[in-house]
Scaffold this active site. Structure first.
Site, short mmCIF file in Angstrom:
data_model
loop_
_atom_site.label_atom_id
_atom_site.label_comp_id
_atom_site.label_asym_id
_atom_site.label_seq_id
_atom_site.Cartn_x
_atom_site.Cartn_y
_atom_site.Cartn_z
N ASP A 29 41.07 87.50 -51.72
CA ASP A 29 42.27 88.29 -51.62
C ASP A 29 43.65 87.75 -51.32
O ASP A 29 44.37 88.42 -50.68
CB ASP A 29 41.88 89.65 -50.97
N GLU A 77 41.22 92.14 -54.63
CA GLU A 77 40.94 93.53 -54.33
C GLU A 77 41.79 94.58 -55.22
O GLU A 77 42.92 94.25 -55.31
CB GLU A 77 41.16 94.00 -53.01
N LYS A 134 37.29 93.14 -57.49
CA LYS A 134 36.33 93.91 -56.76
C LYS A 134 37.11 95.17 -56.39
O LYS A 134 38.47 95.09 -55.90
CB LYS A 134 35.99 93.10 -55.47
N LYS A 137 35.55 96.36 -50.23
CA LYS A 137 35.82 95.25 -49.35
C LYS A 137 34.91 93.95 -49.43
O LYS A 137 35.66 92.80 -49.50
CB LYS A 137 35.90 95.84 -47.75
N VAL A 162 42.20 86.53 -46.85
CA VAL A 162 42.54 87.72 -45.92
C VAL A 162 41.92 88.97 -46.28
O VAL A 162 41.58 89.00 -47.43
CB VAL A 162 44.17 87.94 -46.23
N THR A 163 41.81 89.86 -45.47
CA THR A 163 42.08 89.64 -44.11
C THR A 163 40.75 89.41 -43.20
O THR A 163 39.79 89.77 -43.76
CB THR A 163 42.76 90.83 -43.42
N CYS A 167 38.28 92.24 -45.48
CA CYS A 167 37.38 91.82 -46.71
C CYS A 167 36.65 90.24 -46.59
O CYS A 167 35.54 90.22 -46.99
CB CYS A 167 38.37 91.59 -47.71
N GLN A 207 26.03 84.66 -31.12
CA GLN A 207 24.48 84.75 -31.20
C GLN A 207 23.68 83.60 -32.18
O GLN A 207 23.04 83.85 -32.99
CB GLN A 207 24.23 85.98 -31.48
C1 C5J Z 1 41.62 92.89 -47.71
C2 C5J Z 1 42.45 95.19 -46.72
N1 C5J Z 1 41.59 92.25 -48.48
N2 C5J Z 1 42.59 94.64 -45.49
N3 C5J Z 1 41.90 94.17 -47.68
O1 C5J Z 1 41.01 92.52 -46.32
O2 C5J Z 1 42.59 96.13 -46.99
#
Ligand code: C5J
Length: 230
Positions: A29, A77, A134, A137, A162-163, A167, A207
């Protein structure tokens, strides 16, 4: 470089071993709507510089990765222009004055084909590099990513984009459940919120690496360079 090489990079919680022929770079993204001034991210009040610091690291990694002839897969996205794949719950979430599908400075927000939906020019895909569109997320939700990875015999993913806490994390968790091993590159992933950046990476590597591994991109670039020289 021998495409079948096994390489090891220093990572947390311990070294990440991968086979070049079975590993893809997954760039999540890196879209204008998230990273550029005037995009959706900034309209929501976020500081896009928090994400822009990942651009040069991604550029360096991508250059080396492409030179090694390895697989690159991008995600974006966004939604169909008729918004038929946009759940009402996502459209109205946040009670913002401007939401997904509305007209923004870079076209309709997070709508496929609009300028803001596209990948930033600094990291633009080359012809032949897969782009996964997509609506969720996770990059696995309602996409053919899993089928593409299986057909390429990819079992490991180097993840950037990102972020970090949205995502990237959703995708890494989903990939992990499907049996893929993920190495997340800390300088190539970004969050608008510095504390979320740290927490999201901590959660991945906690973990014993419950969701995957975390490393700096230099570690990957160095092994690719070394491998090229041999
Ligand atoms: C992504 C968002 N790509 N933060 N989308 O993380 O809405």
């Amino acid at each position: 470089m021998n495409y079948n090489d096994n390489v090891t990079v220093a990572a947390e919680p311990y070294e990440f071993e991968f086979n070049l022929s079975q590993c893809a770079l997954l760039i999540i993204d890196m879209q204008r709507d998230f990273l550029e001034p005037g995009g959706f991210g900034e309209i929501l009040g976020n500081d896009v510089n928090q994400l822009r610091r990942t651009v040069s690291s991604n550029q360096k990694l991508l250059k080396q990765w492409r030179e090694a002839g390895l697989k690159v897969i991008y995600t974006r996205e966004g939604h169909r222009p008729d918004l038929s794949d946009l759940p009402l719950s996502k459209k109205i979430r946040g009670r913002h004055t401007v939401c997904v599908g509305d007209l923004g400075p870079m076209g309709r927000i997070l709508v496929r084909g609009e300028p803001g939906h596209d990948i930033i020019p600094e990291l633009y895909p080359l012809p032949g590099e897969a782009i996964i569109d997509k609506c969720g997320k996770s990059a696995f939700y309602a996409t053919d990513l899993d089928a593409i990875l299986r057909n390429y015999n990819i079992k490991q993913l180097i993840v950037t984009g990102v972020t970090t806490e949205v995502c990237v994390s959703s995708t890494v968790r989903d990939a992990n459940d499907r049996g893929y091993e993920c190495l997340v590159l800390e300088d190539c992933v970004g969050s608008y919120f510095p504390s979320f950046q740290v927490a999201a990476l901590d959660m991945i590597k906690a973990q014993g690496g419950i969701f995957g591994w975390v490393a700096h991109s230099d570690k990957v670039i160095n092994v690719l360079k070394l491998d090229c020289e041999n």
